[in-house]
Scaffold this motif. Structure first.
Motif, PDB file in Angstrom:
ATOM      1  N   TYR A 114       0.790  -1.077   0.223  1.00  0.00           N
ATOM      2  CA  TYR A 114       0.120   0.035  -0.096  1.00  0.00           C
ATOM      3  C   TYR A 114       0.951   1.373   0.019  1.00  0.00           C
ATOM      4  CZ  TYR A 114      -3.373  -3.422   1.640  1.00  0.00           C
ATOM      5  OH  TYR A 114      -4.340  -4.360   1.995  1.00  0.00           O
ATOM      6  N   ASN A 115       0.648   2.406  -0.867  1.00  0.00           N
ATOM      7  CA  ASN A 115       1.116   3.509  -0.819  1.00  0.00           C
ATOM      8  C   ASN A 115       0.835   4.365   0.522  1.00  0.00           C
ATOM      9  OD1 ASN A 115       2.657   5.595  -1.502  1.00  0.00           O
ATOM     10  ND2 ASN A 115       1.054   6.610  -2.583  1.00  0.00           N
ATOM     11  N   LYS A 116      -0.529   4.643   0.557  1.00  0.00           N
ATOM     12  CA  LYS A 116      -0.942   5.220   1.820  1.00  0.00           C
ATOM     13  C   LYS A 116      -1.893   4.393   2.653  1.00  0.00           C
ATOM     14  CE  LYS A 116      -0.506  10.061   1.013  1.00  0.00           C
ATOM     15  NZ  LYS A 116      -1.142  11.294   1.324  1.00  0.00           N
ATOM     16  N   ILE A 117      -1.929   4.448   3.891  1.00  0.00           N
ATOM     17  CA  ILE A 117      -2.919   3.651   4.902  1.00  0.00           C
ATOM     18  C   ILE A 117      -3.662   4.557   5.923  1.00  0.00           C
ATOM     19  CG2 ILE A 117      -1.480   1.590   4.535  1.00  0.00           C
ATOM     20  CD1 ILE A 117      -0.476   2.363   7.334  1.00  0.00           C
ATOM     21  N   SER A 118      -4.594   4.341   6.258  1.00  0.00           N
ATOM     22  CA  SER A 118      -5.615   4.977   7.368  1.00  0.00           C
ATOM     23  C   SER A 118      -5.324   4.116   8.674  1.00  0.00           C
ATOM     24  CB  SER A 118      -7.027   5.146   6.924  1.00  0.00           C
ATOM     25  OG  SER A 118      -6.926   6.166   5.875  1.00  0.00           O
ATOM     26  N   LEU A 119      -5.065   4.556   9.694  1.00  0.00           N
ATOM     27  CA  LEU A 119      -4.964   4.076  11.074  1.00  0.00           C
ATOM     28  C   LEU A 119      -6.212   4.319  11.941  1.00  0.00           C
ATOM     29  CD1 LEU A 119      -1.190   4.619  11.801  1.00  0.00           C
ATOM     30  CD2 LEU A 119      -2.148   2.917  10.739  1.00  0.00           C
ATOM     31  N   VAL A 120      -6.617   3.335  12.718  1.00  0.00           N
ATOM     32  CA  VAL A 120      -7.687   3.415  13.665  1.00  0.00           C
ATOM     33  C   VAL A 120      -7.015   2.781  14.914  1.00  0.00           C
ATOM     34  CG1 VAL A 120      -9.972   2.796  14.480  1.00  0.00           C
ATOM     35  CG2 VAL A 120      -9.486   3.504  12.163  1.00  0.00           C
ATOM     36  N   GLY A 121      -6.682   3.495  16.037  1.00  0.00           N
ATOM     37  CA  GLY A 121      -6.261   3.131  17.281  1.00  0.00           C
ATOM     38  C   GLY A 121      -7.220   3.295  18.299  1.00  0.00           C
ATOM     39  N   HIS A 122      -7.118   2.269  19.265  1.00  0.00           N
ATOM     40  CA  HIS A 122      -7.993   2.474  20.373  1.00  0.00           C
ATOM     41  C   HIS A 122      -7.030   2.159  21.675  1.00  0.00           C
ATOM     42  CE1 HIS A 122     -10.140   0.476  23.655  1.00  0.00           C
ATOM     43  NE2 HIS A 122     -10.869   1.435  23.559  1.00  0.00           N
ATOM     44  N   SER A 123      -7.172   3.302  22.448  1.00  0.00           N
ATOM     45  CA  SER A 123      -6.318   3.277  23.818  1.00  0.00           C
ATOM     46  C   SER A 123      -4.994   3.028  23.451  1.00  0.00           C
ATOM     47  CB  SER A 123      -6.867   1.619  24.785  1.00  0.00           C
ATOM     48  OG  SER A 123      -6.394   1.732  25.913  1.00  0.00           O
ATOM     49  N   TYR A 124      -4.290   2.232  23.776  1.00  0.00           N
ATOM     50  CA  TYR A 124      -2.703   2.025  23.549  1.00  0.00           C
ATOM     51  C   TYR A 124      -2.647   2.058  22.183  1.00  0.00           C
ATOM     52  CZ  TYR A 124       1.884   0.235  22.424  1.00  0.00           C
ATOM     53  OH  TYR A 124       3.019   0.196  21.912  1.00  0.00           O
ATOM     54  N   GLY A 125      -3.400   1.559  21.367  1.00  0.00           N
ATOM     55  CA  GLY A 125      -3.243   1.642  19.974  1.00  0.00           C
ATOM     56  C   GLY A 125      -2.872   2.906  19.230  1.00  0.00           C
ATOM     57  N   THR A 126      -3.497   4.136  19.909  1.00  0.00           N
ATOM     58  CA  THR A 126      -3.500   5.378  19.479  1.00  0.00           C
ATOM     59  C   THR A 126      -2.186   5.849  19.720  1.00  0.00           C
ATOM     60  OG1 THR A 126      -3.835   6.298  21.586  1.00  0.00           O
ATOM     61  CG2 THR A 126      -5.865   6.004  20.417  1.00  0.00           C
ATOM     62  N   VAL A 127      -1.419   5.091  20.648  1.00  0.00           N
ATOM     63  CA  VAL A 127       0.174   5.806  20.521  1.00  0.00           C
ATOM     64  C   VAL A 127       1.159   5.311  19.531  1.00  0.00           C
ATOM     65  CG1 VAL A 127       2.533   5.363  22.308  1.00  0.00           C
ATOM     66  CG2 VAL A 127       0.059   5.402  23.297  1.00  0.00           C
ATOM     67  N   PRO A 128       1.213   4.217  19.179  1.00  0.00           N
ATOM     68  CA  PRO A 128       1.768   3.793  17.684  1.00  0.00           C
ATOM     69  C   PRO A 128       1.203   4.644  16.388  1.00  0.00           C
ATOM     70  CG  PRO A 128       0.663   1.968  18.662  1.00  0.00           C
ATOM     71  CD  PRO A 128       0.758   3.093  19.631  1.00  0.00           C
ATOM     72  N   ALA A 129       0.072   4.754  16.720  1.00  0.00           N
ATOM     73  CA  ALA A 129      -0.799   5.502  15.330  1.00  0.00           C
ATOM     74  C   ALA A 129      -0.070   7.027  15.368  1.00  0.00           C
ATOM     75  CB  ALA A 129      -2.175   5.550  15.722  1.00  0.00           C
ATOM     76  N   GLN A 130      -0.078   7.665  16.452  1.00  0.00           N
ATOM     77  CA  GLN A 130       0.329   9.200  16.583  1.00  0.00           C
ATOM     78  C   GLN A 130       1.968   9.174  16.151  1.00  0.00           C
ATOM     79  OE1 GLN A 130      -1.919  11.417  20.049  1.00  0.00           O
ATOM     80  NE2 GLN A 130      -1.640   9.408  20.483  1.00  0.00           N
ATOM     81  N   ALA A 131       2.668   8.266  16.760  1.00  0.00           N
ATOM     82  CA  ALA A 131       4.118   8.073  16.341  1.00  0.00           C
ATOM     83  C   ALA A 131       4.203   7.896  14.795  1.00  0.00           C
ATOM     84  CB  ALA A 131       4.683   6.965  17.338  1.00  0.00           C
ATOM     85  N   TYR A 132       3.654   6.904  14.331  1.00  0.00           N
ATOM     86  CA  TYR A 132       3.264   6.827  12.787  1.00  0.00           C
ATOM     87  C   TYR A 132       3.164   7.952  12.001  1.00  0.00           C
ATOM     88  CZ  TYR A 132       2.983   4.510   8.246  1.00  0.00           C
ATOM     89  OH  TYR A 132       2.845   4.089   7.138  1.00  0.00           O
ATOM     90  N   ALA A 133       2.150   8.742  12.510  1.00  0.00           N
ATOM     91  CA  ALA A 133       1.715  10.036  11.773  1.00  0.00           C
ATOM     92  C   ALA A 133       2.755  11.046  11.866  1.00  0.00           C
ATOM     93  CB  ALA A 133       0.475  10.582  12.363  1.00  0.00           C
ATOM     94  N   ILE A 134       3.528  11.004  12.842  1.00  0.00           N
ATOM     95  CA  ILE A 134       4.843  11.997  12.881  1.00  0.00           C
ATOM     96  C   ILE A 134       5.963  11.620  12.113  1.00  0.00           C
ATOM     97  CG2 ILE A 134       6.283  13.083  14.596  1.00  0.00           C
ATOM     98  CD1 ILE A 134       3.958  12.944  16.570  1.00  0.00           C
ATOM     99  N   LYS A 135       6.353  10.331  12.115  1.00  0.00           N
ATOM    100  CA  LYS A 135       7.592   9.552  11.310  1.00  0.00           C
ATOM    101  C   LYS A 135       7.287   9.374   9.785  1.00  0.00           C
ATOM    102  CE  LYS A 135      11.058   6.287  12.043  1.00  0.00           C
ATOM    103  NZ  LYS A 135      11.810   5.371  12.760  1.00  0.00           N
TER     104      LYS A 135
END
Length: 317
Positions: A114-135
């Motif tokens: 995939y070239n682009k993905i969307s992320l749906v994180g819940h609870s702890y899952g939001t932590v790597p989601a935000q880190a991914y968005a930044i990196k």
């Protein structure tokens, strides 16, 4: 809070929108990444959405139970992080970290093509989601953060919130905790681990505590305690350390360009409203939704409102 988070492995499902046989529509496929077999379950067509479960320590199953139906409109990707669910355990627990979870998301994106993905994180899952968005901003399309945490500071507040609740509502039981703490026991050690885990926690997580539960028919590893203890710390129910304490996205959230939806629950005793509303300041460009009749799981307690907002956000018709 290991036991509190264990409850998240078996979330209560709303009767209205979830197919109880949704698990049977998916099939495990194992991809070798960095020498480990990672369990991935993909279904559907269209723009890909990766779903990131909580914990840290939870398997993918509860997210699949609540969001698996979106294979009808998108390509949905459920997977188990290293050491969780059906994925291999790490050879050394030091490999369990927020940073490595972020890298696994990126490597899965590449493996799946995939070239682009969307992320749906819940609870702890939001932590790597935000880190991914930044990196990896160039590979992120949209992001949904459900009852999440913007920093290790916020996770520590989560612990403090629960401990205040437990101490003030169950003072007789808390005496045992105080006694063991005075002897130097940390939350990952017995007998404190068991004593602490036996506190009634449903009111911390749910505003409506009468909902029914739905889980896969086959046996599965829903919780990995060694992952939790490594990422949150040996004494993580009281004093957060590990990889989590080093996470702090507050100053960078304003720079995230991906369309973002942030969900919070008024009665959430974990991702408390006191801290959740700070997202309005740190990430003013995001859509923020407070669910007034929900705890830590708004998709269960206010499903009609939640799924309407979710589907509008993803333009699902």
């Amino acid at each position: 809070m290991r036991f509190l988070l264990l409850l998240l492995c078996f979330p209560i499902l709303s009767f209205s929108q979830v197919d109880p046989n949704i698990y049977e529509k998916f099939e495990s496929k194992f991809y070798e990444i960095d020498g480990y077999k990672i369990n991935v379950e993909v279904l559907g067509e269209g723009d890909p959405i990766f779903f990131l479960p909580g914990g840290p320590g939870n398997s993918h199953d509860y997210m699949q139970g609540n969001f698996g139906q979106y294979y009808k409109s998108n390509t949905v990707v459920f997977f188990d992080f290293l050491g969780r669910g059906k994925s291999d355990d790490a050879k050394d627990v030091s490999e369990y970290s927020v940073e490595n979870d972020v890298e696994l998301i990126e490597k899965l994106r590449q493996v799946l093509g995939y070239n682009k993905i969307s992320l749906v994180g819940h609870s702890y899952g939001t932590v790597p989601a935000q880190a991914y968005a930044i990196k990896y901003p160039e590979h992120l399309d949209k992001m949904v953060l459900i009852n999440g945490f913007h920093s290790g500071v916020m996770w520590q507040a989560n612990c403090d919130s629960y401990n205040h609740y437990a101490k003030t509502h169950f003072p007789e039981k808390w005496k045992q905790v105080d006694s063991l703490r005075a002897l130097g026991y940390v939350s990952s050690q017995e007998p404190l681990k068991t004593v602490y885990g036996n506190f009634p926690t449903k009111y911390i997580y749910y505003h409506n505590t009468s909902l029914k539960q739905n889980v896969p028919k086959e046996k599965f590893r829903g919780w990995a305690g060694d992952v939790y203890e490594t990422i949150i710390g040996r004494d993580g129910d009281f004093d957060v350390s590990g990889s989590m304490i080093n996470q702090d996205y507050r100053q960078q959230l304003k720079d995230i360009k991906a369309k973002t939806l942030i969900v919070a629950g008024r009665y959430d005793g974990v991702s408390t409203p006191e801290f959740a509303v700070q997202y309005k300041t740190f990430m003013p460009q995001a859509q923020f939704e407070m669910f007034e009749q929900s705890g830590h799981n708004p998709y269960l307690e206010e499903p009609e409102k939640f799924y309407t907002i979710f589907e509008t956000f993803f333009n699902i018709k």
